[in-house]
Write a protein that holds these residues in place. Structure first.
Motif, PDB file in Angstrom:
ATOM      1  N   ALA A  68      30.163  45.247  29.402  1.00  0.00           N
ATOM      2  CA  ALA A  68      30.689  46.503  28.461  1.00  0.00           C
ATOM      3  C   ALA A  68      31.400  45.661  27.633  1.00  0.00           C
ATOM      4  O   ALA A  68      31.877  45.906  26.514  1.00  0.00           O
ATOM      5  CB  ALA A  68      31.188  46.784  29.197  1.00  0.00           C
ATOM      6  N   THR A  69      32.028  44.586  27.641  1.00  0.00           N
ATOM      7  CA  THR A  69      33.773  43.469  27.114  1.00  0.00           C
ATOM      8  C   THR A  69      33.122  42.752  26.130  1.00  0.00           C
ATOM      9  O   THR A  69      33.967  42.067  25.047  1.00  0.00           O
ATOM     10  CB  THR A  69      34.219  43.561  27.847  1.00  0.00           C
ATOM     11  N   ALA A  70      31.279  42.488  26.640  1.00  0.00           N
ATOM     12  CA  ALA A  70      31.212  41.687  25.792  1.00  0.00           C
ATOM     13  C   ALA A  70      31.676  40.870  23.836  1.00  0.00           C
ATOM     14  O   ALA A  70      31.882  40.343  24.061  1.00  0.00           O
ATOM     15  CB  ALA A  70      29.623  41.020  25.896  1.00  0.00           C
ATOM     16  N   ALA A  71      31.209  42.460  23.647  1.00  0.00           N
ATOM     17  CA  ALA A  71      31.869  42.006  22.046  1.00  0.00           C
ATOM     18  C   ALA A  71      32.678  42.698  21.277  1.00  0.00           C
ATOM     19  O   ALA A  71      33.283  42.489  20.772  1.00  0.00           O
ATOM     20  CB  ALA A  71      30.574  43.130  21.664  1.00  0.00           C
ATOM     21  N   HIS A  72      33.778  42.714  22.946  1.00  0.00           N
ATOM     22  CA  HIS A  72      35.537  42.792  22.171  1.00  0.00           C
ATOM     23  C   HIS A  72      36.131  41.966  22.656  1.00  0.00           C
ATOM     24  O   HIS A  72      37.760  42.737  23.718  1.00  0.00           O
ATOM     25  CB  HIS A  72      35.504  44.882  23.159  1.00  0.00           C
ATOM     26  N   ARG A  73      36.036  40.498  22.761  1.00  0.00           N
ATOM     27  CA  ARG A  73      36.560  39.599  24.235  1.00  0.00           C
ATOM     28  C   ARG A  73      37.581  39.663  23.767  1.00  0.00           C
ATOM     29  O   ARG A  73      38.618  39.153  24.123  1.00  0.00           O
ATOM     30  CB  ARG A  73      36.117  38.745  25.013  1.00  0.00           C
ATOM     31  N   ALA A  74      38.011  39.688  22.147  1.00  0.00           N
ATOM     32  CA  ALA A  74      39.477  39.475  21.660  1.00  0.00           C
ATOM     33  C   ALA A  74      40.549  40.747  21.832  1.00  0.00           C
ATOM     34  O   ALA A  74      41.921  40.060  22.056  1.00  0.00           O
ATOM     35  CB  ALA A  74      39.241  39.227  20.239  1.00  0.00           C
ATOM     36  N   ARG A  75      40.367  41.813  22.808  1.00  0.00           N
ATOM     37  CA  ARG A  75      40.978  42.637  22.355  1.00  0.00           C
ATOM     38  C   ARG A  75      40.615  42.551  24.095  1.00  0.00           C
ATOM     39  O   ARG A  75      41.889  43.596  24.931  1.00  0.00           O
ATOM     40  CB  ARG A  75      40.686  44.291  21.890  1.00  0.00           C
ATOM     41  N   LEU A  76      39.761  42.960  24.830  1.00  0.00           N
ATOM     42  CA  LEU A  76      39.724  43.629  26.009  1.00  0.00           C
ATOM     43  C   LEU A  76      39.407  42.279  26.690  1.00  0.00           C
ATOM     44  O   LEU A  76      38.216  41.166  26.922  1.00  0.00           O
ATOM     45  CB  LEU A  76      38.428  44.091  26.273  1.00  0.00           C
ATOM     46  N   PHE A  77      40.044  41.851  28.245  1.00  0.00           N
ATOM     47  CA  PHE A  77      40.231  40.751  28.790  1.00  0.00           C
ATOM     48  C   PHE A  77      40.012  41.106  30.181  1.00  0.00           C
ATOM     49  O   PHE A  77      40.305  42.148  31.709  1.00  0.00           O
ATOM     50  CB  PHE A  77      41.351  40.616  29.045  1.00  0.00           C
ATOM     51  N   PRO A  78      37.931  41.242  30.484  1.00  0.00           N
ATOM     52  CA  PRO A  78      37.401  41.539  32.266  1.00  0.00           C
ATOM     53  C   PRO A  78      38.534  40.975  33.394  1.00  0.00           C
ATOM     54  O   PRO A  78      38.618  39.682  32.834  1.00  0.00           O
ATOM     55  CB  PRO A  78      36.635  41.564  31.335  1.00  0.00           C
ATOM     56  N   PHE A  79      39.467  41.284  34.117  1.00  0.00           N
ATOM     57  CA  PHE A  79      38.810  40.894  35.786  1.00  0.00           C
ATOM     58  C   PHE A  79      38.421  41.384  35.849  1.00  0.00           C
ATOM     59  O   PHE A  79      38.159  42.045  36.770  1.00  0.00           O
ATOM     60  CB  PHE A  79      40.746  41.267  35.597  1.00  0.00           C
ATOM     61  N   VAL A  80      37.487  40.495  37.278  1.00  0.00           N
ATOM     62  CA  VAL A  80      36.804  40.556  37.887  1.00  0.00           C
ATOM     63  C   VAL A  80      37.347  41.152  39.152  1.00  0.00           C
ATOM     64  O   VAL A  80      38.541  40.825  39.634  1.00  0.00           O
ATOM     65  CB  VAL A  80      35.521  40.112  38.496  1.00  0.00           C
ATOM     66  N   ALA A  81      36.614  42.299  40.363  1.00  0.00           N
ATOM     67  CA  ALA A  81      37.339  42.485  41.545  1.00  0.00           C
ATOM     68  C   ALA A  81      36.802  41.852  42.259  1.00  0.00           C
ATOM     69  O   ALA A  81      35.186  41.686  41.909  1.00  0.00           O
ATOM     70  CB  ALA A  81      37.740  43.936  41.136  1.00  0.00           C
ATOM     71  N   VAL A  82      37.110  41.715  43.591  1.00  0.00           N
ATOM     72  CA  VAL A  82      36.097  41.176  44.532  1.00  0.00           C
ATOM     73  C   VAL A  82      36.882  41.171  46.196  1.00  0.00           C
ATOM     74  O   VAL A  82      37.954  41.151  45.902  1.00  0.00           O
ATOM     75  CB  VAL A  82      36.548  38.838  45.204  1.00  0.00           C
ATOM     76  N   GLU A  83      35.560  41.250  47.305  1.00  0.00           N
ATOM     77  CA  GLU A  83      36.744  41.935  48.764  1.00  0.00           C
ATOM     78  C   GLU A  83      36.762  40.036  48.674  1.00  0.00           C
ATOM     79  O   GLU A  83      35.188  39.051  48.918  1.00  0.00           O
ATOM     80  CB  GLU A  83      35.172  42.210  49.458  1.00  0.00           C
ATOM     81  N   PRO A  84      38.207  39.985  49.007  1.00  0.00           N
ATOM     82  CA  PRO A  84      38.123  37.915  49.029  1.00  0.00           C
ATOM     83  C   PRO A  84      38.042  37.629  50.474  1.00  0.00           C
ATOM     84  O   PRO A  84      37.696  36.159  50.499  1.00  0.00           O
ATOM     85  CB  PRO A  84      39.385  38.406  49.366  1.00  0.00           C
ATOM     86  N   ALA A  85      37.223  38.448  51.492  1.00  0.00           N
ATOM     87  CA  ALA A  85      36.445  37.949  52.246  1.00  0.00           C
ATOM     88  C   ALA A  85      35.102  37.611  52.310  1.00  0.00           C
ATOM     89  O   ALA A  85      34.418  36.588  53.648  1.00  0.00           O
ATOM     90  CB  ALA A  85      37.103  38.844  53.847  1.00  0.00           C
ATOM     91  N   GLU A  86      34.055  38.236  51.085  1.00  0.00           N
ATOM     92  CA  GLU A  86      32.752  38.295  50.978  1.00  0.00           C
ATOM     93  C   GLU A  86      32.507  37.540  49.990  1.00  0.00           C
ATOM     94  O   GLU A  86      31.590  37.428  49.257  1.00  0.00           O
ATOM     95  CB  GLU A  86      32.737  39.852  50.626  1.00  0.00           C
ATOM     96  N   VAL A  87      33.312  37.573  48.949  1.00  0.00           N
ATOM     97  CA  VAL A  87      33.350  36.948  47.858  1.00  0.00           C
ATOM     98  C   VAL A  87      32.492  35.072  47.610  1.00  0.00           C
ATOM     99  O   VAL A  87      32.924  34.910  48.814  1.00  0.00           O
ATOM    100  CB  VAL A  87      33.922  36.263  46.849  1.00  0.00           C
ATOM    101  N   ASP A  88      31.308  35.673  47.207  1.00  0.00           N
ATOM    102  CA  ASP A  88      31.077  33.729  47.400  1.00  0.00           C
ATOM    103  C   ASP A  88      31.782  33.135  46.317  1.00  0.00           C
ATOM    104  O   ASP A  88      31.072  33.257  44.930  1.00  0.00           O
ATOM    105  CB  ASP A  88      29.448  33.915  47.519  1.00  0.00           C
ATOM    106  N   ILE A  89      31.848  31.972  46.324  1.00  0.00           N
ATOM    107  CA  ILE A  89      32.484  30.633  45.310  1.00  0.00           C
ATOM    108  C   ILE A  89      31.531  31.033  44.176  1.00  0.00           C
ATOM    109  O   ILE A  89      32.040  30.792  43.001  1.00  0.00           O
ATOM    110  CB  ILE A  89      33.028  29.572  45.869  1.00  0.00           C
ATOM    111  N   PRO A  90      30.526  29.719  43.997  1.00  0.00           N
ATOM    112  CA  PRO A  90      29.784  30.043  42.891  1.00  0.00           C
ATOM    113  C   PRO A  90      29.417  31.509  42.614  1.00  0.00           C
ATOM    114  O   PRO A  90      29.394  31.200  41.001  1.00  0.00           O
ATOM    115  CB  PRO A  90      28.087  30.035  43.615  1.00  0.00           C
TER     116      PRO A  90
END
Length: 348
Positions: A85-107
């Motif tokens: 959704a933010t791909a065309a607006h990265r100069a203004r919209l900075f995406p922060f991803v959400a994770v479950e910290p015990a489940e997230v895969d680092i790759p």
């Protein structure tokens, strides 16, 4: 700042660089794909850019509200949707991803950053999403990765309940680039906030409060102790970041069904409204604060407000005008009151 909707500079809906305007909102939940509505809201409030957060639990279309397991569900898909959704607006919209910290895969996390992610949001300090202690060993690999790469982290922590857990995380990972939302859950207790800032010199906080009772309690506390907060900000202003806790959502349009003059039905779903229901830093039972007239009045609809327009909601496309669209400017206005930067008069 002006007490009202600021006059925007730049072109509405454009991807102007943040340097064109110096306000950045570090706390916006982008759900429902309402990118155009959000950009228009940023322009109306003279905000250059925003950190936008994957928030599957806040999207009513997904039905992923926190359940008994206190885990976030659908976050992987929400991260993919946010980046698209933010791909065309990265100069203004900075995406922060959400994770479950015990489940997230680092790759997988590295893949999201290669795809444009700018930071991580952790909800695990929310009472309803606290599946494990913040300093659980299962979270260690994530914290190590974030610390080694100096990744910005926006974290929600109810420090009434979990201050000691947060402190253990920060001691174990002293170079984490952590921004703790809602004055680090201490919006009604500036002593706790001051203690955290003193003990952890890299810790930053945002100023968001959200809507509903938590927001009213937060702004009430600011009104009651504005000199103290002002002193904290002036001492180290770089540690206080503006955040609105805005939530975007697509809602119904208005129809032409009339109502009696001066009456107001339940407000429709807004294109951009402040998040509510946050338990972080809420006033403990038995210690409810009185609410100043200027704060409660700003939340009351009037026959002239968009929430009281002569219309009723009906299914369809999203409206872009609504009482809650003023929350961003209201937050700026009330913070200005608290810091004595503007006259004490009613905010929008």
């Amino acid at each position: 700042m002006a007490c009202g909707v600021p006059t925007p500079t730049g072109t509405t809906g454009s991807d102007d660089e943040p340097a064109a305007r110096d306000r950045v909102d570090v706390h916006v939940h982008l759900v429902g794909g309402a990118v155009d509505e959000l950009l228009a809201a940023l322009d109306r409030n003279a905000i250059a850019a925003a950190v936008v957060i994957a928030s599957p639990h806040l999207d009513p279309a997904l039905g992923l509200a926190p359940g008994p397991d206190a885990r976030m569900h659908g976050w992987r898909e929400a991260n993919d949707a946010l980046l698209a959704a933010t791909a065309a607006h990265r100069a203004r919209l900075f995406p922060f991803v959400a994770v479950e910290p015990a489940e997230v895969d680092i790759p997988a996390l590295e893949g999201w950053f290669q795809g444009g992610a700018r930071g991580v949001k952790l909800y695990f300090g929310h009472q309803k999403l606290h599946a494990r202690p913040l300093d659980d060993p299962a979270h260690a690999s994530l914290f190590e990765w974030l610390e080694q790469r100096s990744v910005p982290v926006l974290v929600h922590v109810n420090t009434v309940r979990y201050r000691d857990e947060l402190a253990r995380v920060l001691r174990a990972h002293p170079r984490l680039e952590l921004v703790c939302a809602h004055l680090c859950g201490s919006r009604t207790d500036l002593d706790r906030l001051a203690g955290l800032l003193r003990e952890f010199p890299r810790l930053r906080v945002d100023t968001s409060h959200g809507a509903g009772l938590p927001g009213v309690d937060g702004f009430t506390a600011i009104e009651e102790d504005r000199d103290r907060l002002r002193a904290l900000i002036e001492f180290q202003p770089e540690r206080f970041l503006f955040g609105s806790d805005l939530v975007t959502a697509r809602g119904p349009p208005a129809t032409s069904t009339p109502r009696a003059p001066g009456t107001c039905s339940s407000p429709p779903t807004s294109a951009c409204s402040s998040a509510s229901g946050s338990s972080s830093g809420a006033t403990p039972p038995g210690s409810a604060r009185s609410r100043p007239a200027s704060t409660t009045a700003s939340r009351s609809p009037s026959p002239q407000s968009p929430a009281c327009s002569e219309a009723t909601p009906a299914p369809g496309s999203a409206p872009i005008e609504h009482r809650e669209l003023q929350d961003m400017s209201r937050a700026l206005c009330l913070m200005g009151h608290a810091l004595k930067e503007m006259p004490d008069r009613a905010c929008p």
